[in-house]
Scaffold this active site. Structure first.
Site, PDB file in Angstrom:
ATOM      1  CG  ASP A   1      -3.196  15.138 -30.749  1.00  0.00           C
ATOM      2  OD1 ASP A   1      -3.992  15.527 -29.867  1.00  0.00           O
ATOM      3  OD2 ASP A   1      -1.959  15.232 -30.620  1.00  0.00           O
ATOM      4  CB  SER A   2      -4.994  19.412 -30.356  1.00  0.00           C
ATOM      5  OG  SER A   2      -3.900  18.980 -29.572  1.00  0.00           O
TER       6      SER A   2
ATOM      7  CD  GLU B   1       2.353  20.336 -31.937  1.00  0.00           C
ATOM      8  OE1 GLU B   1       2.621  20.918 -33.005  1.00  0.00           O
ATOM      9  OE2 GLU B   1       1.560  19.382 -31.858  1.00  0.00           O
TER      10      GLU B   1
ATOM     11  CE1 TYR C   1      -8.628  21.274 -30.441  1.00  0.00           C
ATOM     12  CE2 TYR C   1      -8.769  18.913 -30.067  1.00  0.00           C
ATOM     13  CZ  TYR C   1      -8.985  20.007 -30.879  1.00  0.00           C
ATOM     14  OH  TYR C   1      -9.564  19.847 -32.114  1.00  0.00           O
ATOM     15  N   GLY C   2      -5.784  21.894 -24.411  1.00  0.00           N
ATOM     16  CA  GLY C   2      -5.835  21.922 -22.953  1.00  0.00           C
ATOM     17  C   GLY C   2      -6.297  23.232 -22.350  1.00  0.00           C
TER      18      GLY C   2
ATOM     19  CB  CYS D   1      -6.204  14.296 -28.410  1.00  0.00           C
ATOM     20  SG  CYS D   1      -6.302  15.834 -27.467  1.00  0.00           S
ATOM     21  CG  ASN D   2      -4.475  11.495 -22.791  1.00  0.00           C
ATOM     22  OD1 ASN D   2      -4.749  10.516 -22.110  1.00  0.00           O
ATOM     23  ND2 ASN D   2      -3.400  11.531 -23.574  1.00  0.00           N
ATOM     24  CB  THR D   3      -7.545  17.452 -24.001  1.00  0.00           C
ATOM     25  OG1 THR D   3      -6.396  17.662 -23.175  1.00  0.00           O
ATOM     26  CG2 THR D   3      -8.557  18.553 -23.740  1.00  0.00           C
TER      27      THR D   3
ATOM     28  CB  CYS E   1      -0.679  15.296 -22.805  1.00  0.00           C
ATOM     29  SG  CYS E   1      -0.588  16.274 -24.339  1.00  0.00           S
ATOM     30  CB  THR E   2      -0.903  11.763 -27.421  1.00  0.00           C
ATOM     31  OG1 THR E   2      -1.555  12.916 -27.973  1.00  0.00           O
ATOM     32  CG2 THR E   2      -1.949  10.754 -26.966  1.00  0.00           C
ATOM     33  CG  HIS E   3       1.531  17.131 -27.808  1.00  0.00           C
ATOM     34  ND1 HIS E   3       0.162  17.093 -27.953  1.00  0.00           N
ATOM     35  CD2 HIS E   3       1.997  17.842 -28.870  1.00  0.00           C
ATOM     36  CE1 HIS E   3      -0.175  17.746 -29.050  1.00  0.00           C
ATOM     37  NE2 HIS E   3       0.915  18.209 -29.623  1.00  0.00           N
TER      38      HIS E   3
END
Length: 253
Positions: free
Chosen positions: A9-10, A152, A41-42, A74-76, A185-187
Site C-alpha cells: 500500500d502507499s 494515518e 497516492y490519490g 490500495c484501491n488507487t 480506500c483501505t485507509h
C-alpha cells in the site's frame, strides 16, 4: 526459503486488509511494504503511479523472494496498475477495488456513495464498476486525500482530530439519502467508527477486506505458501517514520 504473501500500500491503510488475511491464514508468512515516500497516492497522476509502483515492486520482490502472492491493498494502486503488474510477475496478484457491487445489491434506497481518493473516484475502472454493477442505483462519488492523512495519524498515534474530520466531511457533503457508503480506500476502515459517528449511525459502510481475504485463501494451495509458525510480519517502508508502534525497515528505492 518459504514463499510468503506480500501486502502493498502507499501507507498503513493496507493493514486493514492484512488483518482480514491474517485472520483467515494465521500461519502464513507476510511482508508488508508501504510506499510512504509518495503518500498519498490519490494525488498522483496515472502515469506516475504506473511507473513508480511497477519499478518499486520489481526491486522489492527481487530482494525478498520467493513470493507466493502479491496483494495490492490500495484501491488507487489497484485501479491504476493491476494490468501492468499481472503482465510483469508470474505469481497471483490480488487487487482491491471498491465494493460497489455488494453495496448496490444491499441498498434499499437505491442510492449509494463511494468514498475514495480523488484518483480512484476519477478512474475509468471505477466508472466501469458502477456501469456493470450499480445501474439500478444513483451513485454519488466523494474524493478525499485529507481522510487518508487523518487515518494515518490515528493509526500511528492512536488519536484523531475530530474537528478536522468534521470539516472534511462538511466539504464532502455526503447525501443523506445514501444508505450504503463504500469505503474505496483501505485507509478508511481505520476511521470507520468516527465516520459513522459524524455522518449517520445507521449508515452502512462497506469495504473489501473480507472479500480480499477470501480470494487470497482460495489461492494458497496452488501458490505453495508455507507455514510461518506465526512469526511477526516484516514491515518495510520507503521513507523513515517518526513512530515506535512497529519495527519497520527502510528500503533504498
Amino acid at each position: 526459503m518459504a514463499k510468503h504473501i506480500v501486502v502493498f500500500d502507499s501507507g498503513i491503510g493496507g493493514t486493514s486488509v492484512l488483518e482480514h488475511i491474517q485472520a483467515s491464514l494465521p500461519s502464513a508468512k507476510f511482508s508488508y511494504l508501504m510506499d510512504n515516500k509518495y503518500l498519498p497516492y490519490g494525488k498522483r497522476s496515472s502515469q506516475f503511479l504506473t511507473q513508480r509502483i511497477t519499478s518499486l515492486l520489481t526491486q522489492f520482490i527481487k530482494e525478498i523472494e520467493p513470493v507466493g502472492i502479491l496483494v495490492v491493498a490500495c484501491n488507487t494502486a489497484s485501479t491504476q496498475t493491476l494490468v501492468q503488474l499481472r503482465a510483469q510477475f508470474d505469481f497471483p496478484i490480488v487487487g482491491v477495488v471498491p465494493a460497489i457491487k455488494p453495496a448496490a445489491e444491499k441498498s434499499l434506497s437505491k442510492r449509494i456513495g463511494v468514498l475514495a481518493t480523488p484518483a480512484t473516484v476519477a478512474n475509468e475502472y471505477t466508472a466501469t464498476l458502477i456501469d456493470d454493477f450499480a445501474r439500478s442505483c444513483e451513485v454519488d462519488l466523494y474524493g478525499s486525500s485529507e481522510l487518508v492523512r487523518l487515518a494515518e495519524y490515528k493509526f500511528w498515534f492512536n488519536t484523531l482530530d475530530m474537528q478536522a474530520l468534521a470539516q472534511e466531511l462538511d466539504k464532502l457533503a455526503i447525501n443523506s439519502e445514501i444508505d450504503h457508503l463504500v469505503l474505496g480506500c483501505t485507509h478508511f476502515p481505520i476511521i470507520a467508527n468516527e465516520l459513522k459517528q459524524l455522518i449517520r449511525h445507521d449508515l452502512q459502510l462497506l469495504d473489501s477486506g473480507e472479500a480480499i481475504a477470501n480470494r487470497v485463501s482460495s489461492l494458497i494451495g496452488e501458490c505453495n505458501v508455507e507455514d510461518n509458525k506465526k512469526q511477526p510480519v516484516d514491515y518495510y517502508a520507503t521513507a523513515a517514520l517518526e513512530q515506535t508502534k512497529l519495527q519497520i525497515s527502510v528500503i533504498n528505492d
